[in-house]
Design a protein around this motif. Structure first.
Motif, PDB file in Angstrom:
ATOM      1  N   ASN A 184       0.832  -1.202   0.000  1.00 16.14           N
ATOM      2  CA  ASN A 184       0.000   0.000   0.000  1.00 16.14           C
ATOM      3  C   ASN A 184       0.871   1.258   0.000  1.00 16.14           C
ATOM      4  OD1 ASN A 184      -2.617   1.091  -0.006  1.00 16.14           O
ATOM      5  ND2 ASN A 184      -2.563   1.432   2.204  1.00 16.14           N
ATOM      6  N   LEU A 185       1.951   1.215   0.756  1.00 16.65           N
ATOM      7  CA  LEU A 185       2.865   2.370   0.867  1.00 16.65           C
ATOM      8  C   LEU A 185       3.304   2.877  -0.509  1.00 16.65           C
ATOM      9  CD1 LEU A 185       4.845   4.132   2.700  1.00 16.65           C
ATOM     10  CD2 LEU A 185       6.513   2.304   2.325  1.00 16.65           C
ATOM     11  N   VAL A 186       3.829   1.975  -1.336  1.00 14.29           N
ATOM     12  CA  VAL A 186       4.373   2.437  -2.619  1.00 14.29           C
ATOM     13  C   VAL A 186       3.260   2.790  -3.604  1.00 14.29           C
ATOM     14  CG1 VAL A 186       6.534   1.195  -2.346  1.00 14.29           C
ATOM     15  CG2 VAL A 186       4.654   0.074  -3.546  1.00 14.29           C
ATOM     16  N   THR A 187       2.115   2.109  -3.485  1.00 12.01           N
ATOM     17  CA  THR A 187       1.028   2.363  -4.425  1.00 12.01           C
ATOM     18  C   THR A 187       0.293   3.651  -4.078  1.00 12.01           C
ATOM     19  OG1 THR A 187       0.873  -0.047  -4.447  1.00 12.01           O
ATOM     20  CG2 THR A 187      -0.731   1.140  -5.726  1.00 12.01           C
ATOM     21  N   VAL A 188       0.170   3.939  -2.792  1.00  6.19           N
ATOM     22  CA  VAL A 188      -0.323   5.257  -2.376  1.00  6.19           C
ATOM     23  C   VAL A 188       0.643   6.324  -2.901  1.00  6.19           C
ATOM     24  CG1 VAL A 188      -0.641   6.778  -0.370  1.00  6.19           C
ATOM     25  CG2 VAL A 188      -1.639   4.495  -0.364  1.00  6.19           C
ATOM     26  N   GLY A 189       1.925   6.025  -2.851  1.00  2.00           N
ATOM     27  CA  GLY A 189       2.938   6.938  -3.411  1.00  2.00           C
ATOM     28  C   GLY A 189       2.659   7.241  -4.877  1.00  2.00           C
ATOM     29  N   SER A 190       2.299   6.206  -5.621  1.00  2.00           N
ATOM     30  CA  SER A 190       1.971   6.402  -7.033  1.00  2.00           C
ATOM     31  C   SER A 190       0.796   7.370  -7.194  1.00  2.00           C
ATOM     32  CB  SER A 190       1.637   5.042  -7.667  1.00  2.00           C
ATOM     33  OG  SER A 190       1.053   5.211  -8.937  1.00  2.00           O
ATOM     34  N   GLY A 191      -0.213   7.221  -6.348  1.00  3.16           N
ATOM     35  CA  GLY A 191      -1.383   8.105  -6.412  1.00  3.16           C
ATOM     36  C   GLY A 191      -1.041   9.538  -6.016  1.00  3.16           C
ATOM     37  N   LEU A 192      -0.191   9.696  -5.020  1.00  2.00           N
ATOM     38  CA  LEU A 192       0.237  11.043  -4.607  1.00  2.00           C
ATOM     39  C   LEU A 192       0.992  11.721  -5.755  1.00  2.00           C
ATOM     40  CD1 LEU A 192       1.466  10.154  -1.002  1.00  2.00           C
ATOM     41  CD2 LEU A 192      -0.342  11.812  -1.513  1.00  2.00           C
ATOM     42  N   ALA A 193       1.878  10.969  -6.398  1.00  2.00           N
ATOM     43  CA  ALA A 193       2.658  11.534  -7.502  1.00  2.00           C
ATOM     44  C   ALA A 193       1.746  11.907  -8.670  1.00  2.00           C
ATOM     45  CB  ALA A 193       3.732  10.541  -7.946  1.00  2.00           C
ATOM     46  N   ALA A 194       0.675  11.119  -8.857  1.00  2.00           N
ATOM     47  CA  ALA A 194      -0.260  11.403  -9.945  1.00  2.00           C
ATOM     48  C   ALA A 194      -0.899  12.778  -9.782  1.00  2.00           C
ATOM     49  CB  ALA A 194      -1.349  10.330  -9.995  1.00  2.00           C
ATOM     50  N   MET A 195      -1.024  13.241  -8.551  1.00  2.00           N
ATOM     51  CA  MET A 195      -1.635  14.539  -8.266  1.00  2.00           C
ATOM     52  C   MET A 195      -0.580  15.647  -8.144  1.00  2.00           C
ATOM     53  SD  MET A 195      -4.985  14.173  -8.140  1.00  2.00           S
ATOM     54  CE  MET A 195      -4.804  13.098  -9.555  1.00  2.00           C
ATOM     55  N   GLY A 196       0.626  15.382  -8.613  1.00  2.00           N
ATOM     56  CA  GLY A 196       1.652  16.420  -8.646  1.00  2.00           C
ATOM     57  C   GLY A 196       2.504  16.531  -7.394  1.00  2.00           C
ATOM     58  N   LYS A 197       2.302  15.620  -6.444  1.00  2.00           N
ATOM     59  CA  LYS A 197       3.140  15.644  -5.244  1.00  2.00           C
ATOM     60  C   LYS A 197       4.490  14.985  -5.539  1.00  2.00           C
ATOM     61  CE  LYS A 197      -0.183  17.450  -2.850  1.00  2.00           C
ATOM     62  NZ  LYS A 197      -0.115  18.930  -2.679  1.00  2.00           N
ATOM     63  N   ILE A 198       5.468  15.268  -4.668  1.00  2.00           N
ATOM     64  CA  ILE A 198       6.765  14.594  -4.729  1.00  2.00           C
ATOM     65  C   ILE A 198       6.837  13.708  -3.493  1.00  2.00           C
ATOM     66  CG2 ILE A 198       9.278  14.894  -4.816  1.00  2.00           C
ATOM     67  CD1 ILE A 198       8.709  17.765  -5.903  1.00  2.00           C
ATOM     68  N   PRO A 199       6.339  12.459  -3.618  1.00  2.00           N
ATOM     69  CA  PRO A 199       6.241  11.617  -2.432  1.00  2.00           C
ATOM     70  C   PRO A 199       7.520  10.846  -2.128  1.00  2.00           C
ATOM     71  CG  PRO A 199       5.035  10.626  -4.261  1.00  2.00           C
ATOM     72  CD  PRO A 199       5.738  11.839  -4.797  1.00  2.00           C
ATOM     73  N   PHE A 200       7.995  10.990  -0.887  1.00  2.00           N
ATOM     74  CA  PHE A 200       9.057  10.139  -0.353  1.00  2.00           C
ATOM     75  C   PHE A 200       8.373   9.081   0.495  1.00  2.00           C
ATOM     76  CE2 PHE A 200      13.227  12.097  -1.211  1.00  2.00           C
ATOM     77  CZ  PHE A 200      12.823  13.287  -1.805  1.00  2.00           C
ATOM     78  N   VAL A 201       8.621   7.808   0.200  1.00  2.00           N
ATOM     79  CA  VAL A 201       8.011   6.732   0.989  1.00  2.00           C
ATOM     80  C   VAL A 201       9.120   5.873   1.564  1.00  2.00           C
ATOM     81  CG1 VAL A 201       5.942   6.786  -0.449  1.00  2.00           C
ATOM     82  CG2 VAL A 201       7.697   5.087  -0.932  1.00  2.00           C
ATOM     83  N   SER A 202       9.027   5.563   2.856  1.00  2.00           N
ATOM     84  CA  SER A 202      10.157   4.887   3.477  1.00  2.00           C
ATOM     85  C   SER A 202       9.739   3.683   4.303  1.00  2.00           C
ATOM     86  CB  SER A 202      10.936   5.856   4.370  1.00  2.00           C
ATOM     87  OG  SER A 202      10.241   6.089   5.573  1.00  2.00           O
ATOM     88  N   SER A 203      10.649   2.726   4.357  1.00  2.00           N
ATOM     89  CA  SER A 203      10.545   1.584   5.252  1.00  2.00           C
ATOM     90  C   SER A 203      11.939   0.962   5.329  1.00  2.00           C
ATOM     91  CB  SER A 203       9.519   0.570   4.732  1.00  2.00           C
ATOM     92  OG  SER A 203       9.370  -0.485   5.677  1.00  2.00           O
ATOM     93  N   TYR A 204      12.025  -0.213   5.935  1.00  2.00           N
ATOM     94  CA  TYR A 204      13.286  -0.948   5.852  1.00  2.00           C
ATOM     95  C   TYR A 204      13.388  -1.545   4.459  1.00  2.00           C
ATOM     96  CZ  TYR A 204      13.890  -0.818  10.962  1.00  2.00           C
ATOM     97  OH  TYR A 204      14.061  -0.422  12.260  1.00  2.00           O
ATOM     98  N   ALA A 205      14.596  -1.582   3.935  1.00  2.00           N
ATOM     99  CA  ALA A 205      14.791  -2.067   2.566  1.00  2.00           C
ATOM    100  C   ALA A 205      14.319  -3.512   2.402  1.00  2.00           C
ATOM    101  CB  ALA A 205      16.259  -1.938   2.183  1.00  2.00           C
ATOM    102  N   ALA A 206      14.398  -4.303   3.485  1.00  2.00           N
ATOM    103  CA  ALA A 206      13.947  -5.696   3.387  1.00  2.00           C
ATOM    104  C   ALA A 206      12.461  -5.763   3.038  1.00  2.00           C
ATOM    105  CB  ALA A 206      14.204  -6.425   4.707  1.00  2.00           C
ATOM    106  N   PHE A 207      11.716  -4.760   3.477  1.00  2.00           N
ATOM    107  CA  PHE A 207      10.251  -4.763   3.256  1.00  2.00           C
ATOM    108  C   PHE A 207       9.864  -3.909   2.044  1.00  2.00           C
ATOM    109  CE2 PHE A 207      10.661  -4.388   8.117  1.00  2.00           C
ATOM    110  CZ  PHE A 207      11.126  -5.683   8.220  1.00  2.00           C
TER     111      PHE A 207
END
Lengths: 326, 286
Positions: free
Chosen positions: A71-94
């Protein structure tokens, strides 16, 4: 100071040590202050990934996703679609570990400039063990069309890279580390996405390193100099797009290459350089990194020692390669 | 802006779109039949009555957003877009062909007017959440609507429920999701492959307002969308009961039509049925 504006004495006992992720946290706050389009989202690791600075300054632009990396990265896609510059973070393993297909479809193929931040990469995560020591992130992200892959060498460079990511119009992945490591660059040290930098000029062999391993390569080069070996160290904070020009310019002279990374040598920086050289200038090559195996629990120094990821191991590998051609 | 059609005109439009779907799929020689036909009334209602957009200015900043999360049903969207004037209807016959903007599954970067790239299931609702959160930050939350069409089989995906939880948490009330509840997926009936019921209770438990409708009744789709807009503190899920393959009797309710196109003979038969409304009237072009 040399022309890269690195610290003069990188082995000084009082060198400042700081986790690379801290630089990301500062960079995000800086760019968030300057640009209202910057937003941040995290999967229940806001302090660990150092997004907390941004969150405190701009709570209205911070989204807590919970433990849900797809959900984190896909919400990021939606934020970017609306002109935002989304930084999304977690541990790299996840992230990207858990959500590769979502990154492929909704970010890369969909061409949305989401900024993926994978913290706690490499065996230096330490006691948490193999599940949390991400080693395959560079390989996973590097094969995706449109994706930019970054692994800064210290916290100062991570700060510069974060600011640069916000201005880049492509999807980006940045790899961060948990443990404090020496800060050996300075505010004046150059950083640009897509550029590799000759940190130590030399003629006998080319050592190409990324992330936390560049410092180890620099220390190895100092030791090698005392051994009478003139090693060139190239710091490669952008693994994709790879700076072919800088690498080829060096290898055409030295004819020998050692790559160093804190991740799987297969498909990582080692893989990228091997592909480049196979196409353009086949040369004797050795890849230092994790050799098709997982990590384990331990303190970071024990693990780096065990898996051969220290200045001493680089030094020995250089001697071994030079020995072959005698 | 597109003109909003009357109910009679919408029903005729849905039928024209179904005919185009049959022609496109026959010409393409591959693709999904049942889903697009079943969704024709919902997509017609959205494109020709419910949504605000401008086919001549697809990036109009105040437009409503349409996301087809179950990308395999995109022929119905392409047909609706062509009828709405995004591109010439002739282009529909290029579906799935080399060099076409009408890719087998929708690719945003290929065709202006598409809002997302989809096909791998379970992502549309998450993207809608991101869009809704951005709209909230930009203070246009109650001015723009995000319509997400999802499959029912798609809801086997965990990603769907991650998004459901987030939309519930943040009360993303400008999301109107529509589940195409046609009870089939590739391997068979949904309740055999992976039971979804009690689907209404599931969405309600995640903090959604749920309305069940007849998804093949255009008036009920339009009414439900109006009702959904009045719900101010929850995202809304319309569980739209549809007949897979709707309008073509030999395809209706048959899960084997989920993932295949009609051949020439079948297409001819299907078109005849659609033109005569199942033999009730004499087709204009017969």
């Amino acid at each position: 100071m040399n022309n890269m504006h690195l610290l003069t004495d990188i082995t000084a006992t009082d060198i400042v040590q700081e986790p690379i992720r801290k630089g990301f946290g500062r960079g995000l706050k800086t760019i968030g202050d300057a640009n209202e389009a910057v937003v941040a989202a995290c999967a229940d690791l806001t302090d660990s990934t150092q997004m907390s600075l941004f969150k405190e300054a701009h709570p209205e632009r911070f989204i807590e996703i919970g433990v849900a990396e797809q959900n984190l990265v896909t919400v990021g896609s939606g934020l970017a679609a609306m002109g935002k510059i989304p930084f999304v973070s977690s541990y790299a393993a996840f992230m990207p570990g858990r959500c590769w297909e979502q990154i492929r479809t909704t970010i890369c193929l969909n061409d949305r400039p989401v900024k993926l931040v994978g913290s706690h990469a490499g065996v230096s995560v330490g006691p948490d063990g193999a599940t949390h020591q991400m080693l395959e992130d560079i390989a996973l992200m590097r094969v995706l069309p449109n994706m930019v892959v970054l692994a800064p060498g210290d916290s100062l460079e991570a700060e510069k890279a974060t600011v640069a990511m916000a201005a880049d119009r492509r999807p980006n992945y940045i790899r961060l580390a948990r443990e404090a490591t020496p800060v050996f660059t300075t505010a004046e040290t150059p950083f640009e996405i897509g550029k590799a930098y000759v940190y130590t000029p030399g003629e006998d062999i080319t050592i190409i390193a990324t992330g936390t391993m560049t410092y180890q390569a620099m220390v190895a080069a100092e030791k090698l100099y005392k051994d009478g070996v003139d090693a060139e160290v190239i710091h490669c904070p952008t693994i994709k797009p790879l700076d072919a020009e800088t690498i080829l310019h060096s290898v055409r002279r030295t004819k020998r290459v050692i790559t160093v990374e804190e991740g799987q040598a297969a498909g990582g920086l080692g893989g990228a350089v091997a592909e480049l050289l196979a196409d353009k200038f086949p040369a004797r090559m050795h890849r230092i990194g994790m050799q098709d195996r997982f990590g384990e629990s331990g303190n970071p120094n024990e693990l780096l020692e065990k898996f051969g990821l220290t200045a001493k191991h680089i030094q020995l590998a250089v001697h071994a390669m030079l020995e072959e051609s005698k | 802006m597109v003109t909003k059609l009357s109910l009679d005109a919408l029903e005729k439009k849905a039928n024209d779109i179904r005919e185009d779907i049959i022609r496109m799929l026959e010409e393409a020689g591959s693709g999904h039949s049942a889903g697009p036909l079943g969704l024709a009334d919902i997509v017609t209602a959205l494109y020709f009555n419910v949504m605000d957009y401008d086919p001549k200015n697809p990036d109009w900043p105040e437009r409503d957003i349409f996301l087809m999360s179950n990308g395999h049903c995109v022929p119905v969207q392409y047909a609706a877009m062509a009828h709405a004037g995004f591109f010439d209807r002739k282009e529909l016959m290029t579906l799935r062909k080399y060099g076409s903007r009408l890719q087998g599954h929708p690719e945003r970067t290929k065709l202006s007017g598409l809002e997302n790239t989809s096909g791998p299931l379970g992502c549309g609702l998450s993207q809608a959440c991101g869009m809704a959160l951005a709209m909230r930050m930009d203070h246009v939350e109650r001015k723009r609507w995000i319509y997400v069409v999802m499959g029912d089989g798609e809801q086997d995906e965990g990603n769907v429920w991650e998004a459901a939880m987030l939309a519930g948490k943040y009360k993303l009330s400008n999301i109107i999701a529509i589940t195409d509840r046609n009870n089939i997926q590739i391997d068979g009936p949904t309740e055999e492959i992976m039971p979804l019921e009690d689907l209404k209770a599931k969405w309600e438990a995640f903090g959604w307002h749920v309305i069940e409708i007849d998804g093949n009744n255009i008036e009920s789709v339009i009414d439900a969308c109006s009702m959904a807009k009045a719900i101010e503190n929850k995202p809304v899920m319309l569980i739209a009961h549809t007949v897979p393959g709707k309008g073509v009797e030999f395809m209706e309710y048959d899960f084997t039509w989920h993932g295949k196109p009609p051949n020439r003979e079948e297409a001819k038969k299907a078109l005849h049925e659609l033109r005569t409304l199942g033999g009730k009237i004499r087709g204009e072009h017969e």
